[in-house]
Design an enzyme around this catalytic site. Structure first.
Site, PDB file in Angstrom:
ATOM      1  N   GLY A 123       0.827  -1.192   0.000  1.00 48.91           N
ATOM      2  CA  GLY A 123       0.000   0.000   0.000  1.00 48.91           C
ATOM      3  C   GLY A 123       0.863   1.244   0.000  1.00 48.91           C
ATOM      4  CG  ASP A 124       1.567   5.665  -1.651  1.00 52.35           C
ATOM      5  OD1 ASP A 124       2.536   5.819  -0.880  1.00 52.35           O
ATOM      6  OD2 ASP A 124       1.430   6.321  -2.696  1.00 52.35           O
ATOM      7  CE1 TYR A 125       4.866   7.892   5.497  1.00 49.57           C
ATOM      8  CE2 TYR A 125       2.716   8.730   6.135  1.00 49.57           C
ATOM      9  CZ  TYR A 125       4.066   8.557   6.396  1.00 49.57           C
ATOM     10  OH  TYR A 125       4.609   9.053   7.558  1.00 49.57           O
TER      11      TYR A 125
END
Length: 760
Positions: free
Chosen positions: A303-305
């Site tokens: 996942g992204d941040y």
């Protein structure tokens, strides 16, 4: 770089780049890399793990011990202190960390884990190595202007050489999002608006970072991001909604991701946006049906941040536990920064909401990648303090930064052959907020590089001039605010000079993530400066600093010479001086269109004709604006050389057999007095289709070196697959019929044109 191993194939690519790149573009790099079978030791390890330890292998957090810019990107207040994070790592609560502080930090963490943890599973160290590590190269969209994917492979190779030397196993790059709205700040991070260019640069960058052997101590795993269609955010607003048809998704936005995976990338990063109402972090069609079932992807998805947690704000998940369940079951294997997987996956498994077999499969993917990176064989293979220092900013790396910089500079105008400048005999006024100073040189998204080590414009020019006193340097304006007395001082400097070099544009903080702009113009104080300088009547060379396509107006647009210099990195000033004074000629081309006005965005050259194409600005009731046609001021592919280039004598057979090929050729001539490197571009237009087709589509390009007075026949070969489009059944198809074809210097130039027919 004595410990870099260069394969015979890589050497051949390097030697034949100008001749070979994109003549048969999709066949040069876009090939599937086989993934080795998961070793039995991985499954044996999984059998020993608790649910919490499994969740820990799917949890990636920002390093609590950052350094320099990394500290700004990942504030200490956002997470635990380093000792607490070290304890979490030993307890099996983390699979690794990102954007940490080099080999010292990595060695301390890996040593603690290998000595003190129960299962001795090595950590993985990741970082945002976007356009260089310590040696900084042009921002990716600027490098794409080189139209030389092999250059991108080489710069990625050096970035991996440096970063892997500091203990980093994994980079969050390449970003391959197609950017068709220049208001979007992250345009600077990709390869621009074109699908074919996007495919080629995605593949080249993956190959550069990963090399020929992912266990090598100079190789890093690449991460193709942001999956998917992040660049299609409505109105160019970062993180905004994406709502496109599946045909557009498959035809425009998905191909560069596929190219990166086919080149061997073993990780993907989910995008922040939603697509048609479903956030990517919670989209099983995207992460499972398409990525794994259709494309056969064998790596893992990160996942992204806090992207999983952000599904709560989207209104797609009710709380953190729900977000963890949705993201994980959708196919996101690893959570970044939110800690939601560690907090909730064990309970979700115990409650029967997540099958343990699904959890094991994600853990298996992560451990298999760690095995592929050689971490189980030697957890310290990339952690070496002496190697970190020895690899940083070597002479050859700095030389490559300078080469990449000058190959990325696009000359938009050169009226009256104002450029190149003489090294003596002229008084030069260097004016503008980017004339001097150790800032705004490296560009956005640099974690480990230092602007203080980069070469600014005044230094680069001063090194060329035979008489240093022939140049004056005046700011004239701030970036977004006027300077008291600045314009008056700049006008005085211009009046005392023979030539003005006007260094204006965007600062680092105006491009990049979360830096969307409603107006993609030169900021008002700088525009006022340009108008005042133009009023002096002195010849002006605009040196534009930017991370996106821009709408140029007034004195900036009307300047006799304009150079687009992006953010060029460590050798910014030297690379720019190389072009200004003719040590090298400009050869780059725009990978994004520069519109007439900001209100044209989103704009891309391969738009549809509509039922009412406008032949001119005066024709009523046509597809145009009141003040502009549906075209660019400076189109995709545009860029001038110091030669005088002409196209003629297109040759193409009248028909192409259904299972055959067709050669398209034209003569490219340099009638000027200076040598030039021209980028010949092959475009097609399918005249009639069951789905309407763009006015032009780039299919190939080739760099051609031309001596003064020389001509060369440029040849391309088209196959039926090059003519395919996504049809009514949402599958690649092609139909018999007539095609226009151009070999031209840009997407709007006529160049040399012909037609052929595809016959069944």
């Amino acid at each position: 770089m004595s410990d870099i191993t260069i394969s015979r194939r890589a050497a051949l690519l390097g030697a034949g780049t100008i001749a070979a790149w994109a003549a048969s573009p999709a066949r040069a790099l876009l090939r599937t890399v086989d993934t080795a079978a998961v070793p039995a030791s991985v499954d044996a390890l999984i059998a020993k793990m608790t649910l919490e330890e499994k969740a820990g292998q799917l949890t990636l957090n920002a390093s609590a011990w950052g350094g320099g810019v990394a500290t700004t990107l990942n504030p200490a207040g956002n997470g635990p202190n380093f000792d607490a994070q070290l304890a979490d790592a030993v307890a099996g609560k983390l699979t690794g960390v990102f954007n940490g502080n080099g080999a010292v930090m990595a060695q301390r963490m890996q040593t603690a884990v290998m000595k003190g943890s129960r299962l001795k599973i090595p950590l993985i160290f990741a970082a945002d190595v976007i356009h260089g590590h310590r040696t900084i190269f042009p921002v990716p969209v600027g490098e794409a202007a080189s139209f030389e994917p092999e250059l991108a492979r080489r710069t990625a190779r050096v970035a991996a050489f440096e970063a892997a030397g500091s203990g980093i196993d994994w980079t969050f790059f390449p970003m391959v999002d197609i950017a068709r709205d220049q208001r979007w700040g992250r345009t600077m991070e990709g390869a621009g608006e074109d699908v074919r260019v996007g495919e080629l640069f995605a593949a080249a960058r993956v190959k550069g970072f990963q090399g020929d052997d992912l266990t090598a101590n100079d190789a890093m795993m690449a991460c193709v991001k942001h999956f998917a269609a992040y660049g299609a955010a409505e109105a160019g607003l970062d993180y905004n909604t994406v709502d496109v048809s599946e045909r557009t998704l498959r035809e425009v936005y998905l191909p560069p991701y596929k190219a990166g995976f086919d080149a061997g990338a073993l990780s993907a990063m989910a995008s922040f946006n939603e697509i048609s109402g479903v956030p990517s972090h919670g989209n099983p069609w995207l992460m499972k049906t398409l990525l794994r079932d259709e494309w056969g992807f064998k790596g893992f998805v990160v996942g992204d941040y806090t992207g999983d947690e952000e599904m709560i704000a989207h209104g797609f998940a009710k709380d953190g536990r729900d977000a963890a369940r949705i993201a994980f079951m959708a196919g996101v294997d690893m959570a970044m920064q939110s800690n939601l997987y560690f907090l909730h996956l064990p309970g979700l498994v115990r409650d029967g909401q997540v099958p343990v077999a699904t959890l094991d499969e994600s853990v298996r993917r992560v451990l298999a990648v760690k095995h592929t990176l050689g971490l189980f064989d030697d957890p310290f293979r990339r952690i070496d303090l002496k190697r970190e220092k020895a690899r940083s900013r070597t002479k050859s790396s700095i030389a490559l930064s300078r080469e990449a910089g000058r190959k990325s500079i696009v000359m938009l105008k050169n009226n009256g052959d104002l450029l190149p400048l003489p090294k003596s005999g002229k008084k030069i006024a260097l004016i503008g907020p980017f004339a001097t100073g150790q800032r705004d040189l490296n560009g956005p998204w640099v974690v480990y590089g230092d602007n203080a080590q980069a070469i600014d414009l005044a230094t680069g020019i001063g090194a060329v001039l035979r008489d240093k006193s022939a140049m004056t340097v005046t700011a004239g304006s701030g970036v977004e605010e006027p300077l008291a007395g600045g314009i008056e001082a700049a006008v005085a400097a211009a009046n005392a000079a023979d030539i003005v070099l006007l260094a204006i544009g965007e600062s680092e903080g105006m491009s990049g993530e979360a830096q969307s702009r409603t107006e993609i113009t030169v900021p008002a104080p700088q525009q006022a400066l340009a108008e005042a300088i133009a009023a002096t009547g002195k010849p002006v060379v605009v040196i534009l600093k930017n991370g996106r396509g821009m709408a140029l107006a007034g004195a900036v647009r009307n300047a006799p010479a304009i150079l687009v210099t992006w953010f060029l990195g460590s050798e910014s000033g030297n690379a720019t001086a190389d072009i200004l004074f003719g040590a090298h000629g400009p050869e780059a081309r725009l990978p994004v269109s520069f519109p007439y006005e900001s209100g044209q965005e989103p704009y891309h050259y391969d738009h549809k004709a509509t039922g009412r194409p406008a032949p001119n600005i005066k024709e009523p009731y046509k597809a145009k604006y009141r003040t502009a046609l549906n075209e660019a001021l400076f189109p995709f592919g545009h860029g001038l050389t110091y030669g005088k280039i002409g196209y003629s004598a297109l040759n193409v057979a009248p028909q192409m057999a259904w299972n055959g090929t067709i050669e398209v050729s034209a003569t490219v001539t340099n009638s000027g007095t200076r040598a030039a490197i021209e980028v010949a571009q092959l475009y097609i237009h399918d005249r009639v289709g069951s789905v309407t087709r763009p006015v032009r589509e780039l299919k190939a390009f080739k760099k051609v070196s031309l001596a003064p007075g020389a001509s060369e026949t440029v040849r391309f070969t088209l196959r039926r697959t090059d003519l395919e489009f996504i049809g009514l059944e949402l599958k690649p198809t092609v139909e018999p019929g007539a095609f226009d074809v151009w070999i031209a210097p840009s997407a709007q130039a006529e160049g040399a044109k012909g037609t052929f027919e595809l016959v069944a």
